[in-house]
Design a protein around this motif. Structure first.
Motif, PDB file in Angstrom:
ATOM      1  N   GLU A 169     -13.901   2.190   2.341  1.00 40.94           N
ATOM      2  CA  GLU A 169     -14.048   3.630   2.097  1.00 40.94           C
ATOM      3  C   GLU A 169     -15.304   4.206   2.733  1.00 40.94           C
ATOM      4  O   GLU A 169     -15.436   5.416   2.870  1.00 40.94           O
ATOM      5  CB  GLU A 169     -14.065   3.893   0.592  1.00 40.94           C
ATOM      6  CG  GLU A 169     -12.697   3.740  -0.024  1.00 40.94           C
ATOM      7  CD  GLU A 169     -12.736   3.806  -1.545  1.00 40.94           C
ATOM      8  OE1 GLU A 169     -13.710   4.332  -2.105  1.00 40.94           O
ATOM      9  OE2 GLU A 169     -11.781   3.309  -2.157  1.00 40.94           O
ATOM     10  N   TRP A 196      -8.751  -2.811  -9.095  1.00 41.79           N
ATOM     11  CA  TRP A 196      -9.261  -3.379 -10.341  1.00 41.79           C
ATOM     12  C   TRP A 196      -9.452  -4.899 -10.223  1.00 41.79           C
ATOM     13  O   TRP A 196      -8.918  -5.673 -11.011  1.00 41.79           O
ATOM     14  CB  TRP A 196      -8.360  -3.018 -11.533  1.00 41.79           C
ATOM     15  CG  TRP A 196      -8.430  -1.549 -11.848  1.00 41.79           C
ATOM     16  CD1 TRP A 196      -7.446  -0.621 -11.720  1.00 41.79           C
ATOM     17  CD2 TRP A 196      -9.579  -0.847 -12.313  1.00 41.79           C
ATOM     18  NE1 TRP A 196      -7.904   0.618 -12.053  1.00 41.79           N
ATOM     19  CE2 TRP A 196      -9.218   0.514 -12.432  1.00 41.79           C
ATOM     20  CE3 TRP A 196     -10.893  -1.205 -12.619  1.00 41.79           C
ATOM     21  CZ2 TRP A 196     -10.109   1.498 -12.850  1.00 41.79           C
ATOM     22  CZ3 TRP A 196     -11.774  -0.226 -13.046  1.00 41.79           C
ATOM     23  CH2 TRP A 196     -11.373   1.095 -13.168  1.00 41.79           C
ATOM     24  N   HIS A 217       0.849  -1.198   0.000  1.00 38.68           N
ATOM     25  CA  HIS A 217       0.000   0.000   0.000  1.00 38.68           C
ATOM     26  C   HIS A 217       0.881   1.243   0.000  1.00 38.68           C
ATOM     27  O   HIS A 217       1.823   1.325   0.788  1.00 38.68           O
ATOM     28  CB  HIS A 217      -0.944   0.014   1.200  1.00 38.68           C
ATOM     29  CG  HIS A 217      -2.108   0.927   0.995  1.00 38.68           C
ATOM     30  ND1 HIS A 217      -1.978   2.295   0.930  1.00 38.68           N
ATOM     31  CD2 HIS A 217      -3.426   0.659   0.774  1.00 38.68           C
ATOM     32  CE1 HIS A 217      -3.165   2.839   0.696  1.00 38.68           C
ATOM     33  NE2 HIS A 217      -4.068   1.866   0.595  1.00 38.68           N
ATOM     34  N   THR A 273      -8.494  -5.730   1.472  1.00 37.25           N
ATOM     35  CA  THR A 273      -9.571  -4.752   1.646  1.00 37.25           C
ATOM     36  C   THR A 273     -10.247  -4.479   0.305  1.00 37.25           C
ATOM     37  O   THR A 273      -9.662  -4.692  -0.760  1.00 37.25           O
ATOM     38  CB  THR A 273      -9.029  -3.422   2.205  1.00 37.25           C
ATOM     39  OG1 THR A 273      -8.109  -2.860   1.265  1.00 37.25           O
ATOM     40  CG2 THR A 273      -8.349  -3.613   3.550  1.00 37.25           C
ATOM     41  N   THR A 282      -7.846  -4.143  -2.776  1.00 40.06           N
ATOM     42  CA  THR A 282      -8.312  -4.569  -4.099  1.00 40.06           C
ATOM     43  C   THR A 282      -8.165  -3.399  -5.063  1.00 40.06           C
ATOM     44  O   THR A 282      -8.690  -2.310  -4.819  1.00 40.06           O
ATOM     45  CB  THR A 282      -9.814  -4.958  -4.033  1.00 40.06           C
ATOM     46  OG1 THR A 282      -9.979  -5.983  -3.076  1.00 40.06           O
ATOM     47  CG2 THR A 282     -10.317  -5.407  -5.398  1.00 40.06           C
ATOM     48  N   ASN A 307      -4.939  -0.345   5.324  1.00 35.89           N
ATOM     49  CA  ASN A 307      -4.085  -1.524   5.092  1.00 35.89           C
ATOM     50  C   ASN A 307      -2.878  -1.514   6.021  1.00 35.89           C
ATOM     51  O   ASN A 307      -2.493  -2.552   6.567  1.00 35.89           O
ATOM     52  CB  ASN A 307      -3.631  -1.579   3.634  1.00 35.89           C
ATOM     53  CG  ASN A 307      -4.619  -2.317   2.754  1.00 35.89           C
ATOM     54  OD1 ASN A 307      -4.460  -3.490   2.469  1.00 35.89           O
ATOM     55  ND2 ASN A 307      -5.686  -1.636   2.352  1.00 35.89           N
TER      56      ASN A 307
HETATM   57  C1  LIG Z   1      -6.526   1.916  -8.594  1.00 31.58           C
HETATM   58  C2  LIG Z   1      -7.650   1.492  -7.715  1.00 31.58           C
HETATM   59  C3  LIG Z   1      -8.507   0.493  -8.129  1.00 31.58           C
HETATM   60  C4  LIG Z   1      -9.533   0.037  -7.285  1.00 31.58           C
HETATM   61  N1  LIG Z   1     -10.327  -0.993  -7.704  1.00 31.58           N
HETATM   62  C5  LIG Z   1     -11.256  -1.488  -6.843  1.00 31.58           C
HETATM   63  C6  LIG Z   1     -12.035  -2.629  -7.224  1.00 31.58           C
HETATM   64  O1  LIG Z   1     -11.874  -3.189  -8.295  1.00 31.58           O
HETATM   65  N2  LIG Z   1     -12.944  -3.102  -6.317  1.00 31.58           N
HETATM   66  C7  LIG Z   1     -13.122  -2.523  -5.090  1.00 31.58           C
HETATM   67  O2  LIG Z   1     -13.952  -2.993  -4.310  1.00 31.58           O
HETATM   68  N3  LIG Z   1     -12.396  -1.438  -4.716  1.00 31.58           N
HETATM   69  C8  LIG Z   1     -11.464  -0.923  -5.552  1.00 31.58           C
HETATM   70  N4  LIG Z   1     -10.715   0.156  -5.173  1.00 31.58           N
HETATM   71  C9  LIG Z   1     -10.893   0.706  -3.811  1.00 31.58           C
HETATM   72  C10 LIG Z   1      -9.863   0.149  -2.841  1.00 31.58           C
HETATM   73  O3  LIG Z   1      -9.948  -1.250  -2.763  1.00 31.58           O
HETATM   74  C11 LIG Z   1     -10.077   0.732  -1.438  1.00 31.58           C
HETATM   75  O4  LIG Z   1      -9.877   2.095  -1.542  1.00 31.58           O
HETATM   76  C12 LIG Z   1      -9.139   0.141  -0.428  1.00 31.58           C
HETATM   77  O5  LIG Z   1      -9.393  -1.233  -0.259  1.00 31.58           O
HETATM   78  C13 LIG Z   1      -9.331   0.820   0.914  1.00 31.58           C
HETATM   79  O6  LIG Z   1      -8.263   0.513   1.790  1.00 31.58           O
HETATM   80  P1  LIG Z   1      -7.183   1.653   2.151  1.00 31.58           P
HETATM   81  O7  LIG Z   1      -7.944   2.747   2.858  1.00 31.58           O
HETATM   82  O8  LIG Z   1      -6.176   0.982   3.039  1.00 31.58           O
HETATM   83  O9  LIG Z   1      -6.612   2.136   0.854  1.00 31.58           O
HETATM   84  C14 LIG Z   1      -9.712   0.637  -6.005  1.00 31.58           C
HETATM   85  C15 LIG Z   1      -8.849   1.683  -5.609  1.00 31.58           C
HETATM   86  C16 LIG Z   1      -7.833   2.103  -6.439  1.00 31.58           C
HETATM   87  C17 LIG Z   1      -6.906   3.204  -5.970  1.00 31.58           C
END
Ligand SMILES: Cc1cc2nc3c(=O)[nH]c(=O)nc-3n(C[C@H](O)[C@H](O)[C@H](O)COP(=O)(O)O)c2cc1C
Length: 196
Positions: free
Chosen positions: A171, A86, A9, A128, A84, A16
């Motif tokens: 989120e 994409w 991350h 996540t 996660t 994370n």
């Molecule tokens: C490039 C990118 C692609 C993402 N694709 C997905 C996805 O396919 N499915 C999903 O549920 N969330 C997706 N997300 C959301 C992230 O999974 C989510 O923001 C993250 O799990 C939250 O944890 P964090 O606060 O530690 O970043 C994506 C986020 C980013 C930046």
């Protein structure tokens, strides 16, 4: 018991990172030896170039990859923590497998087919998502991601997956729910000890 935690991350303040810290603390409380590989902080190069692509099939492993392989050899448990992106893992984590889990180290081919060389090791996965469970599960996205990771990579290399824990809707959840989910992370780690 030796634990290697691999975090993918970019933000050290992310949820994370908090999951990683919670798991690390729980393992340390249980007197496990813990090493951590924070792929972004290490500036890990995930790109399998033509040169290292050849290395993947030959026996000339670059020094930085040999160091990673040493840590994996040392570890009884591997813990992977990633968001996660994409519908899969971040590229830096995927590149870690591309470059570190090489032919001859993580698996080999025999006349009977592929043989996992990391047998005896166990893994925990914390993944996540941004989207809620009810959005990801019905179209089987969760199952596809889990199968690709747990079967396509772990099982292929002989690693037993103890748990692949999804932490959904990160989120959108409030502070209280975040704490509850961090406790669930600790409970999963606790389970590892009970299986010994
Ligand atoms: C490039 C990118 C692609 C993402 N694709 C997905 C996805 O396919 N499915 C999903 O549920 N969330 C997706 N997300 C959301 C992230 O999974 C989510 O923001 C993250 O799990 C939250 O944890 P964090 O606060 O530690 O970043 C994506 C986020 C980013 C930046």
């Amino acid at each position: 018991m030796n634990v290697l935690i691999i975090l993918a991350h970019p933000n050290p303040e992310s949820y994370n990172a908090a999951i990683c810290d919670a798991a690390e603390q729980e393992f340390k409380d249980k007197q496990y030896n813990v090493r951590k590989r924070d792929l972004y902080r290490m500036n890990f190069n995930p790109v399998l170039t033509e040169n290292s692509y050849s290395h993947f099939y030959q026996d000339k492993i670059p020094a930085d990859i040999q160091a990673e392989q040493k840590d994996i050899t040392w570890a009884d448990f591997l813990v992977f923590v990633y968001p996660t992106w994409w519908s899969g893992m971040p590229a830096i984590m995927k590149g870690y497998f591309d470059r570190v889990f090489t032919n001859g180290f993580a698996f080999r081919y025999s006349d009977e087919g592929p043989v996992g060389l990391l047998k005896g090791k166990q893994a925990l996965i914390f993944q996540t998502t941004g989207l809620p469970e009810k959005v990801l599960k019905p179209p089987q996205i969760t199952m596809a991601m889990q199968a690709a990771f747990d079967i396509g990579i772990m099982d292929f290399c002989g690693i037993e997956v103890l748990a692949h824990k999804f932490l959904y809707s990160v989120e959108y959840i409030d502070e209280e729910t975040r704490k509850v989910m961090l406790n669930e992370v600790k409970e999963v780690v606790e389970m590892v000890g009970q299986q010994q």
